[in-house]
Write a protein that holds these residues in place. Structure first.
Motif, short mmCIF file in Angstrom:
data_model
loop_
_atom_site.label_atom_id
_atom_site.label_comp_id
_atom_site.label_asym_id
_atom_site.label_seq_id
_atom_site.Cartn_x
_atom_site.Cartn_y
_atom_site.Cartn_z
N LEU A 109 18.16 1.43 -12.69
CA LEU A 109 18.60 0.58 -13.81
C LEU A 109 18.92 1.43 -15.03
CD1 LEU A 109 16.01 -2.34 -13.41
CD2 LEU A 109 18.45 -2.37 -12.80
N ALA A 110 19.77 0.93 -15.87
CA ALA A 110 20.17 1.63 -17.09
C ALA A 110 20.89 0.61 -17.98
CB ALA A 110 21.12 2.79 -16.73
N PRO A 111 21.16 0.95 -19.23
CA PRO A 111 21.91 0.04 -20.09
C PRO A 111 23.23 -0.36 -19.42
CG PRO A 111 20.99 1.81 -21.41
CD PRO A 111 20.71 2.15 -19.97
N GLY A 112 23.56 -1.66 -19.53
CA GLY A 112 24.78 -2.15 -18.90
C GLY A 112 24.52 -2.73 -17.52
N LEU A 113 23.36 -2.41 -16.93
CA LEU A 113 23.00 -2.94 -15.61
C LEU A 113 21.90 -3.99 -15.78
CD1 LEU A 113 22.93 0.45 -13.68
CD2 LEU A 113 24.83 -1.21 -13.88
N VAL A 124 5.35 -7.43 -15.17
CA VAL A 124 5.80 -6.04 -15.17
C VAL A 124 7.31 -5.93 -14.89
CG1 VAL A 124 5.53 -3.81 -13.98
CG2 VAL A 124 3.52 -5.12 -14.67
N TYR A 125 7.92 -6.94 -14.26
CA TYR A 125 9.36 -6.85 -13.96
C TYR A 125 10.18 -6.73 -15.26
CZ TYR A 125 7.66 -8.70 -9.46
OH TYR A 125 6.97 -8.92 -8.30
N PRO A 126 9.97 -7.64 -16.23
CA PRO A 126 10.74 -7.45 -17.48
C PRO A 126 10.37 -6.16 -18.22
CG PRO A 126 9.19 -9.31 -17.66
CD PRO A 126 9.24 -8.90 -16.22
N ILE A 127 9.11 -5.75 -18.14
CA ILE A 127 8.71 -4.53 -18.86
C ILE A 127 9.44 -3.31 -18.27
CG2 ILE A 127 6.80 -2.95 -19.36
CD1 ILE A 127 4.97 -5.39 -19.62
N SER A 128 9.38 -3.16 -16.96
CA SER A 128 10.03 -2.01 -16.33
C SER A 128 11.54 -2.03 -16.57
CB SER A 128 9.75 -2.00 -14.82
OG SER A 128 8.39 -1.75 -14.57
N THR A 129 12.11 -3.23 -16.54
CA THR A 129 13.56 -3.38 -16.69
C THR A 129 14.01 -3.02 -18.10
OG1 THR A 129 13.59 -5.13 -15.01
CG2 THR A 129 15.48 -5.04 -16.52
N ASN A 158 26.95 -6.25 -12.12
CA ASN A 158 26.09 -5.28 -12.79
C ASN A 158 24.63 -5.32 -12.30
OD1 ASN A 158 28.17 -4.29 -14.47
ND2 ASN A 158 27.94 -6.09 -15.79
N THR A 159 24.37 -6.18 -11.33
CA THR A 159 23.00 -6.29 -10.80
C THR A 159 22.74 -5.14 -9.83
OG1 THR A 159 23.11 -8.70 -10.96
CG2 THR A 159 21.35 -7.77 -9.60
N ARG A 160 21.65 -4.44 -10.04
CA ARG A 160 21.28 -3.35 -9.12
C ARG A 160 19.97 -3.65 -8.39
NH1 ARG A 160 25.58 -2.48 -10.05
NH2 ARG A 160 26.67 -0.62 -10.78
N VAL A 161 19.15 -4.51 -8.97
CA VAL A 161 17.81 -4.76 -8.41
C VAL A 161 17.49 -6.25 -8.51
CG1 VAL A 161 15.32 -4.26 -8.63
CG2 VAL A 161 17.00 -2.47 -9.18
N VAL A 162 16.85 -6.79 -7.47
CA VAL A 162 16.24 -8.12 -7.54
C VAL A 162 14.76 -7.94 -7.25
CG1 VAL A 162 16.21 -10.49 -6.65
CG2 VAL A 162 18.35 -9.19 -6.65
N PHE A 163 13.91 -8.43 -8.15
CA PHE A 163 12.47 -8.39 -7.92
C PHE A 163 12.01 -9.75 -7.42
CE2 PHE A 163 12.83 -5.18 -11.43
CZ PHE A 163 12.19 -4.10 -10.82
N ILE A 164 11.39 -9.78 -6.23
CA ILE A 164 10.78 -11.02 -5.77
C ILE A 164 9.35 -10.74 -5.32
CG2 ILE A 164 12.90 -12.26 -5.18
CD1 ILE A 164 12.66 -11.42 -2.34
N ALA A 165 8.45 -11.65 -5.64
CA ALA A 165 7.05 -11.46 -5.25
C ALA A 165 6.66 -12.58 -4.30
CB ALA A 165 6.14 -11.50 -6.48
#
Ligand SMILES: *Cc1c(COP(=O)(O)O)cnc(C)c1O
Length: 368
Positions: A109-113, A124-129, A158-165
């Motif tokens: 992930l990076a700015p723009g993604l 933690v998902y929003p924090i790491s993102t 622009n999506t690179r990751v989906v977090f699902i628990a």
């Protein structure tokens, strides 16, 4: 004076720090209580105490504390690979599985993604993102659980990751194999699916899918697991990811060289071999869940059905005062207003006597 908050990257400026469960000693200090009289059911910790085998393994390591740990974690990775039916180069170790989530964010992930995750998903998902300047795309939940169809629809170029628990924390909600298969079959191949199975050992054999079964078919899948919950080693901070060898190689490039310490490595190896401990954890959790559900039913309360080692109780009104009253009674549970669930309290499953203590205190608070 310089405003160093304004100088932080914009994603970080908008973050709130992770709020952990209140430590026992902190409450003891605040209310002048005997720490031994306090019951903590706030951080989904294992109430059993650590595996004796893990303790023994730690003792064996103590004389080596002057040495760096094995930065490759060979022994633990070998055992995990054998256990999970993957190759050694498909395993990544983390300083807790939170570390794994961070490694994914830093690598992909990076700015723009952006990363897609659900409303009420793990904090933690929003924090790491946001920590890496990427955008979190929050998808409204359905009955407090992940709406996988809506999450699919939220994925953009622009999506690179989906977090699902699965199960999710703090809701305890879960999805079955059919839902996961439909999801994986339709996620674009260049989007990394992080399937966070922190609580899977409490749900094995139930109607949850085993994420490992899908690794061979989907090279955009990463399954993360932890020793913090069912294996009872939260303090040591050790988790792991299973993925394609290529993703593991990428994560290894951004990983701190010695991210898992030697005591954690030794204890995790021992815990992995302690099948009795795991079975006991599971049994205690099943019994404690039944005990809490029966007690809550008696109090006329409802809750979100959970496959984790915790339960989100619905009070139908703001719970701040109830939480304060429980704290005064020496019972620590977890407010989840920060997750947008102000009417709920999350309660971790404890030992039978701890569960009873919580239910007794709650009965008093509600009838006061
Ligand atoms: C507890 C938890 C973790 C694991 O945290 P560790 O860093 O391994 O202690 C990961 N994901 C979820 C959803 C959790 O609740």
């Amino acid at each position: 004076m310089t405003d160093f908050l304004a100088l932080a990257q914009p994603g970080v400026q908008q973050l709130s720090p992770y709020v952990p469960g209140k430590p026992v000693d902190e409450l003891a200090r605040e209310l002048d209580l005997d720490p031994a009289s306090i019951v903590k059911l706030a951080s989904n910790e294992n109430p059993l105490g650590p595996s004796p085998k893990a303790l023994e393994a730690i003792h064996g390591e103590l004389t080596e504390l002057t040495r760096y740990p094995d930065g490759n974690g060979f022994e633990l990775k070998s055992r995990l690979a054998a256990r999970c039916g993957v190759q050694l180069n498909q395993v990544t170790l983390g300083n807790g599985s939170n570390d794994i989530l961070d490694l994914v964010a830093r690598a992909y992930l990076a700015p723009g993604l952006n990363a897609v995750f659900s409303q009420y998903a793990f904090a933690v998902y929003p924090i790491s993102t946001q920590a890496v300047g990427a955008q979190g795309k929050v998808v409204p939940a359905k009955d407090h659980g992940h709406d996988l169809e809506a999450m699919l629809a939220a994925i953009d170029e622009n999506t690179r990751v989906v977090f699902i628990a699965n199960p999710n924390n703090p809701t305890g909600t879960w999805f079955g194999p059919d839902a996961l298969e439909r999801f994986l079959a339709r996620v674009p191949g260049n989007v990394l699916v992080v399937l966070d199975e922190a609580y899977i050992e409490f749900a094995e054999g139930d109607e949850l899918p085993d994420g490992l079964k899908y690794l061979a078919r989907y090279d955009n899948l990463l399954v993360s697991r932890t020793f913090s919950k069912a294996y009872g080693l939260a303090a040591l901070r050790v988790g792991y990811a299973l993925s394609s060898a290529q993703i593991a190689d990428v994560l290894n490039r951004v990983r701190q060289p010695f991210n898992v310490n030697s005591l954690a490595l030794a204890a995790a190896c021992a815990a992995l071999d302690d099948a009795d401990y795991l079975a006991q954890s599971r049994q205690l959790n099943d019994a404690g869940m039944a005990q809490l559900e029966a007690g809550l039913r008696e109090l006329g309360l409802s809750w979100i059905p959970s496959k984790g080692n915790f339960i989100a109780v619905d009070f139908g009104r703001d719970t701040a005062a109830i939480n304060q009253a429980l704290l005064r009674a020496g019972v620590i549970v977890r407010p989840v207003a920060g997750y947008g669930m102000p009417n709920f309290l999350r309660v971790s499953i404890g030992l039978p006597a701890e569960n009873a203590r919580f239910l007794g205190a709650l009965a008093k608070v509600l009838n006061a």
